[in-house]
Motif scaffolding. Structure first.
Motif, PDB file in Angstrom:
ATOM      1  N   MET A 155      11.718  24.603  62.927  1.00 59.80           N
ATOM      2  CA  MET A 155      12.762  25.299  62.216  1.00 59.80           C
ATOM      3  C   MET A 155      14.086  24.584  62.457  1.00 59.80           C
ATOM      4  O   MET A 155      14.328  24.059  63.518  1.00 59.80           O
ATOM      5  CB  MET A 155      12.833  26.752  62.692  1.00 59.80           C
ATOM      6  N   ALA A 156      14.933  24.578  61.445  1.00 52.12           N
ATOM      7  CA  ALA A 156      16.226  23.912  61.568  1.00 52.12           C
ATOM      8  C   ALA A 156      17.252  24.630  60.694  1.00 52.12           C
ATOM      9  O   ALA A 156      16.902  25.290  59.727  1.00 52.12           O
ATOM     10  CB  ALA A 156      16.113  22.461  61.144  1.00 52.12           C
ATOM     11  N   TYR A 157      18.496  24.521  61.073  1.00 58.44           N
ATOM     12  CA  TYR A 157      19.573  24.989  60.213  1.00 58.44           C
ATOM     13  C   TYR A 157      20.758  24.067  60.424  1.00 58.44           C
ATOM     14  O   TYR A 157      20.829  23.302  61.381  1.00 58.44           O
ATOM     15  CB  TYR A 157      19.922  26.460  60.477  1.00 58.44           C
ATOM     16  N   SER A 158      21.686  24.091  59.486  1.00 61.99           N
ATOM     17  CA  SER A 158      22.834  23.191  59.588  1.00 61.99           C
ATOM     18  C   SER A 158      24.131  23.969  59.437  1.00 61.99           C
ATOM     19  O   SER A 158      24.161  25.080  58.913  1.00 61.99           O
ATOM     20  CB  SER A 158      22.753  22.096  58.534  1.00 61.99           C
ATOM     21  N   GLN A 159      25.183  23.338  59.917  1.00 61.04           N
ATOM     22  CA  GLN A 159      26.515  23.936  59.871  1.00 61.04           C
ATOM     23  C   GLN A 159      27.485  22.849  59.411  1.00 61.04           C
ATOM     24  O   GLN A 159      27.483  21.742  59.946  1.00 61.04           O
ATOM     25  CB  GLN A 159      26.879  24.437  61.273  1.00 61.04           C
ATOM     26  N   GLN A 160      28.292  23.169  58.402  1.00 62.64           N
ATOM     27  CA  GLN A 160      29.231  22.208  57.843  1.00 62.64           C
ATOM     28  C   GLN A 160      30.638  22.538  58.328  1.00 62.64           C
ATOM     29  O   GLN A 160      31.096  23.668  58.216  1.00 62.64           O
ATOM     30  CB  GLN A 160      29.184  22.277  56.312  1.00 62.64           C
ATOM     31  N   GLU A 161      31.311  21.528  58.905  1.00 61.61           N
ATOM     32  CA  GLU A 161      32.706  21.671  59.317  1.00 61.61           C
ATOM     33  C   GLU A 161      33.472  20.485  58.748  1.00 61.61           C
ATOM     34  O   GLU A 161      33.370  19.383  59.260  1.00 61.61           O
ATOM     35  CB  GLU A 161      32.830  21.698  60.837  1.00 61.61           C
ATOM     36  N   GLY A 162      34.210  20.715  57.666  1.00 63.00           N
ATOM     37  CA  GLY A 162      34.931  19.620  57.025  1.00 63.00           C
ATOM     38  C   GLY A 162      33.941  18.620  56.452  1.00 63.00           C
ATOM     39  O   GLY A 162      33.008  18.980  55.765  1.00 63.00           O
ATOM     40  N   PHE A 196      20.871  21.694  63.650  1.00 63.21           N
ATOM     41  CA  PHE A 196      20.265  22.246  64.854  1.00 63.21           C
ATOM     42  C   PHE A 196      18.781  22.433  64.587  1.00 63.21           C
ATOM     43  O   PHE A 196      18.383  22.975  63.558  1.00 63.21           O
ATOM     44  CB  PHE A 196      20.914  23.588  65.211  1.00 63.21           C
ATOM     45  N   VAL A 197      17.952  21.968  65.514  1.00 62.84           N
ATOM     46  CA  VAL A 197      16.507  22.083  65.356  1.00 62.84           C
ATOM     47  C   VAL A 197      15.888  22.760  66.570  1.00 62.84           C
ATOM     48  O   VAL A 197      16.475  22.814  67.651  1.00 62.84           O
ATOM     49  CB  VAL A 197      15.859  20.697  65.141  1.00 62.84           C
ATOM     50  N   THR A 198      14.681  23.234  66.403  1.00 63.11           N
ATOM     51  CA  THR A 198      13.973  23.878  67.514  1.00 63.11           C
ATOM     52  C   THR A 198      13.176  22.834  68.294  1.00 63.11           C
ATOM     53  O   THR A 198      13.111  21.663  67.913  1.00 63.11           O
ATOM     54  CB  THR A 198      13.036  24.966  66.978  1.00 63.11           C
ATOM     55  N   LYS A 199      12.513  23.259  69.346  1.00 60.95           N
ATOM     56  CA  LYS A 199      11.811  22.350  70.247  1.00 60.95           C
ATOM     57  C   LYS A 199      10.660  21.594  69.593  1.00 60.95           C
ATOM     58  O   LYS A 199      10.249  20.558  70.093  1.00 60.95           O
ATOM     59  CB  LYS A 199      11.307  23.118  71.466  1.00 60.95           C
TER      60      LYS A 199
END
Length: 135
Positions: free
Chosen positions: A1-8, A14-17
């Motif tokens: 599983m993974a998710y992302s975060q955008q800053e500018g 971010f990913v799991t083990k």
């Protein structure tokens, strides 16, 4: 599983083990002679032409495809100082024969200087008549 975060302009993923161990993907070198691979016009070995390249616009197929291939191959393999100068007759013959199939091999319309002069003269005559009619 993974998710992302955008800053500018930056993006953090971010990913799991389960992504912790590297995958055992095997990379295979491209085969320059594989007809199913798209390499562009010239194959990586530099000697062969990819007749399936979309950049040829279908010129290599059709009623004059073999003549196109022969003329283009001649040009590609030419070693003359002016590249292709030894292929002029082949290229001219190919062009003349392709002109017999305008639906398959359309020609770009070039406006002749005489046509432009006639159009200019006609439009100027129309403007003159309109001015005379409104006075």
């Amino acid at each position: 599983m993974a998710y992302s975060q955008q800053e500018g302009k930056d993006r953090s993923i971010f990913v799991t083990k389960d992504h912790e161990t590297p995958r055992n993907a095997e990379l295979v070198a491209d085969d320059p002679n594989d007809p199913s691979e798209e390499h562009g016009l010239i194959l990586p070995n530099g000697d062969n032409i990819s007749w399936n390249c979309p950049c040829l616009g279908g010129m290599a197929s059709g009623p004059r495809g073999e003549q196109f291939k022969a003329a283009f191959s001649c040009f590609h393999c030419s070693t003359e100082d002016v590249k292709g100068s030894d292929c002029v007759d082949q290229l001219r013959t190919m062009q003349e024969r392709m002109q017999k199939y305008p639906d398959l091999y359309p020609q770009e319309e070039e406006e002749k200087p005489a046509d432009r002069l006639e159009e200019t003269a006609a439009s100027e005559a129309t403007v003159t008549r309109e001015k005379e009619g409104s006075s």
